[in-house]
Enzyme design. Structure first.
Site, PDB file in Angstrom:
ATOM      1  N   TYR A 166     -42.336  -2.595 -50.837  1.00  0.00           N
ATOM      2  CA  TYR A 166     -43.478  -2.180 -50.127  1.00  0.00           C
ATOM      3  C   TYR A 166     -44.497  -3.214 -49.810  1.00  0.00           C
ATOM      4  O   TYR A 166     -44.827  -3.687 -48.568  1.00  0.00           O
ATOM      5  CB  TYR A 166     -44.435  -0.958 -50.784  1.00  0.00           C
ATOM      6  CG  TYR A 166     -45.695  -0.700 -50.281  1.00  0.00           C
ATOM      7  CD1 TYR A 166     -45.934  -0.517 -48.951  1.00  0.00           C
ATOM      8  CD2 TYR A 166     -47.055  -0.953 -51.046  1.00  0.00           C
ATOM      9  CE1 TYR A 166     -47.026  -0.031 -48.148  1.00  0.00           C
ATOM     10  CE2 TYR A 166     -48.207  -0.487 -50.381  1.00  0.00           C
ATOM     11  CZ  TYR A 166     -48.269  -0.326 -49.345  1.00  0.00           C
ATOM     12  OH  TYR A 166     -49.439   0.126 -48.662  1.00  0.00           O
TER      13      TYR A 166
HETATM   14  P1  NAD Z   1     -50.412   7.957 -45.332  1.00  0.00           P
HETATM   15  O1  NAD Z   1     -49.389   8.028 -45.883  1.00  0.00           O
HETATM   16  O2  NAD Z   1     -51.621   8.933 -45.583  1.00  0.00           O
HETATM   17  O3  NAD Z   1     -50.757   7.840 -43.638  1.00  0.00           O
HETATM   18  C1  NAD Z   1     -49.562   7.151 -42.937  1.00  0.00           C
HETATM   19  C2  NAD Z   1     -49.386   7.924 -41.815  1.00  0.00           C
HETATM   20  O4  NAD Z   1     -48.315   7.221 -41.103  1.00  0.00           O
HETATM   21  C3  NAD Z   1     -48.657   9.369 -42.286  1.00  0.00           C
HETATM   22  O5  NAD Z   1     -49.493  10.496 -41.696  1.00  0.00           O
HETATM   23  C4  NAD Z   1     -47.360   9.148 -41.618  1.00  0.00           C
HETATM   24  O6  NAD Z   1     -46.794  10.488 -41.381  1.00  0.00           O
HETATM   25  C5  NAD Z   1     -47.255   8.065 -40.469  1.00  0.00           C
HETATM   26  N1  NAD Z   1     -46.194   7.546 -40.353  1.00  0.00           N
HETATM   27  C6  NAD Z   1     -45.436   6.964 -41.481  1.00  0.00           C
HETATM   28  N2  NAD Z   1     -44.470   6.220 -40.772  1.00  0.00           N
HETATM   29  C7  NAD Z   1     -44.357   6.327 -39.565  1.00  0.00           C
HETATM   30  C8  NAD Z   1     -43.730   6.119 -38.241  1.00  0.00           C
HETATM   31  N3  NAD Z   1     -42.460   5.129 -38.452  1.00  0.00           N
HETATM   32  N4  NAD Z   1     -44.284   6.487 -36.968  1.00  0.00           N
HETATM   33  C9  NAD Z   1     -45.115   7.090 -36.804  1.00  0.00           C
HETATM   34  N5  NAD Z   1     -46.045   7.454 -38.028  1.00  0.00           N
HETATM   35  C10 NAD Z   1     -45.431   7.052 -39.223  1.00  0.00           C
HETATM   36  O7  NAD Z   1     -51.395   6.476 -46.076  1.00  0.00           O
HETATM   37  P2  NAD Z   1     -52.905   6.062 -45.687  1.00  0.00           P
HETATM   38  O8  NAD Z   1     -53.175   6.024 -47.274  1.00  0.00           O
HETATM   39  O9  NAD Z   1     -53.779   6.665 -44.808  1.00  0.00           O
HETATM   40  O10 NAD Z   1     -52.774   4.636 -45.513  1.00  0.00           O
HETATM   41  C11 NAD Z   1     -52.958   3.963 -44.427  1.00  0.00           C
HETATM   42  C12 NAD Z   1     -52.463   2.699 -44.178  1.00  0.00           C
HETATM   43  O11 NAD Z   1     -53.328   1.815 -45.176  1.00  0.00           O
HETATM   44  C13 NAD Z   1     -51.175   2.424 -44.632  1.00  0.00           C
HETATM   45  O12 NAD Z   1     -50.472   1.294 -43.620  1.00  0.00           O
HETATM   46  C14 NAD Z   1     -51.219   2.134 -46.012  1.00  0.00           C
HETATM   47  O13 NAD Z   1     -49.872   1.144 -46.273  1.00  0.00           O
HETATM   48  C15 NAD Z   1     -52.244   1.194 -46.137  1.00  0.00           C
HETATM   49  N6  NAD Z   1     -52.961   1.249 -47.246  1.00  0.00           N
HETATM   50  C16 NAD Z   1     -53.501   2.411 -47.896  1.00  0.00           C
HETATM   51  C17 NAD Z   1     -53.929   2.120 -49.121  1.00  0.00           C
HETATM   52  C18 NAD Z   1     -54.681   3.614 -49.917  1.00  0.00           C
HETATM   53  O14 NAD Z   1     -55.026   3.241 -50.981  1.00  0.00           O
HETATM   54  N7  NAD Z   1     -54.608   4.525 -49.143  1.00  0.00           N
HETATM   55  C19 NAD Z   1     -54.001   1.071 -49.890  1.00  0.00           C
HETATM   56  C20 NAD Z   1     -53.478   0.019 -49.223  1.00  0.00           C
HETATM   57  C21 NAD Z   1     -52.987   0.049 -48.131  1.00  0.00           C
END
Ligand code: NAD
Length: 337
Positions: A152
């Site tokens: 990841y």
């Molecule tokens: P999440 O999984 O709730 O949201 C990601 C969304 O992307 C999901 O709704 C999923 O259906 C969609 N998705 C995944 N692959 C896809 C694709 N190939 N095409 C179209 N849609 C797709 O995650 P989140 O917590 O909202 O995180 C948002 C971003 O922030 C991500 O990039 C994640 O890596 C990053 N992030 C989040 C955290 C956290 O603590 N929540 C921490 C560090 C980084």
């Protein structure tokens, strides 16, 4: 503004979408509704956005050839916020292909679409996991000793590098965020706070890694959205307009590519987080102490110096406020289902 938010049915995308719509912007939200966690929760988030004026939902995958290019050509966004990803540290040990597809191919497709349809500002979500395990605290954007411990983290570092090169080569003003453990209402069911809440309410034991001594820089969703929103307007100038572009300039407010931590800078021990959750739920947790799983780091802490320099002081909601807010949402959401 016309804004494209990828991952708009996700936890962070949903909250950012709400904020932008409330300000009167036109938001197109792209999501694939991947089944990594409860698709019903993603549908409920998108349905809520669709009830607000200015929202255009699009269902599709980043990897679908031509999809992003056609979308950007049609809607001509000024701002793109790229949040869609296969998230989660541990799942990347089980299913690396999902990470290669969404985070590598998907992000590359997005960069190509933006190259063909220039935007005022491209913003992308990376992660504190990119720092890995060998980095001194607090984690600083200028740290070079990054050591991705999971695939990841590796895909997110690769996304940052791809975006940096596109920014540099094609003059795309770009900001990559490294988010630190985001939590709050409508949060992610795969993350500790949500998992613990479900298990404690079901009377099941919870697994507590590193004997409760692991520390995380928990970031409340509203604080994160406030920081992201301010950064949307803090556009780095094009190369040639400001200071020279290069890795040394990531701390410069005038670099065309920026890397910015978004976290509170105040790590909390896992056992203190669970104590707060027990109080909010009014129930004790049965804790099974476990070692730290492979790929997890013992502690995270954001340096917030650059964030403050760019957009000023951002609110820092303490867990004693943020966790009860999550619990209230959780009870209401599941009581209605
Ligand atoms: P999440 O999984 O709730 O949201 C990601 C969304 O992307 C999901 O709704 C999923 O259906 C969609 N998705 C995944 N692959 C896809 C694709 N190939 N095409 C179209 N849609 C797709 O995650 P989140 O917590 O909202 O995180 C948002 C971003 O922030 C991500 O990039 C994640 O890596 C990053 N992030 C989040 C955290 C956290 O603590 N929540 C921490 C560090 C980084």
């Amino acid at each position: 503004m016309r804004v494209l938010v990828t991952g708009s049915a996700g936890f962070i995308g949903y909250h950012l979408g709400r904020r932008l719509l409330a300000e009167g912007h036109a938001v197109t939200g792209l999501d694939a509704f991947s089944d990594y966690y409860d698709v019903g929760l993603k549908r409920a988030r998108h349905a809520d956005l669709a009830n607000r004026p200015g929202f255009t939902p699009v269902e599709g995958r980043l990897e679908t050839p031509g999809l992003l290019r056609d979308l950007l050509t049609g809607m001509k966004p000024e701002i793109v916020v790229h949040l869609a990803a296969q998230a989660g540290v541990r799942y990347s040990l089980e299913n690396p292909q999902a990470y290669a597809d969404s985070n590598l191919t998907g992000s590359f497709n997005l960069l190509e679409a933006v190259r063909a349809n220039p935007v005022r500002h491209l913003l992308l979500a990376s992660t504190s996991s990119a720092y890995g395990g060998n980095t001194a605290l607090p984690f600083r954007e200028t740290d070079r000793a990054v050591s991705p411990l999971t695939f990841y983290a590796a895909t997110k570092l690769a996304m940052e590098a791809m975006a940096h090169s596109y920014s540099h080569l094609f003059g795309i003003p770009t900001t990559a965020f490294r988010f630190f453990t985001v939590y709050g209402p409508w949060g992610r069911p795969d993350m500790a706070l949500f998992l613990f809440t479900r298990k404690i309410l079901a009377g099941e034991p919870i697994e507590v890694f590193a004997g409760g001594a692991a520390e995380r820089d928990f970031t409340y969703i509203d604080d994160l959205v406030e920081a992201v929103r301010r950064l949307v307007d803090a556009v780095p100038p094009l190369p040639g307009e400001g200071e020279p572009v290069g890795p040394e300039d990531t701390l410069s407010p005038s670099a065309a590519y920026r890397l910015v931590n978004i976290g509170g800078g105040r790590p909390v021990r896992l056992d203190a987080m669970i104590d707060t959750l027990e109080r909010a739920l009014g129930r004790p947790a049965e804790r099974i102490l476990k070692p730290l799983p492979p790929g997890d780091v013992p502690r995270t802490q954001a340096s917030t110096e650059l964030l403050r320099r760019l957009v000023g002081a951002v609110p820092e909601t303490p867990i004693t406020t943020g966790i009860p807010a999550f619990v209230t949402w959780y009870r209401d959401y599941y009581a209605a289902r």
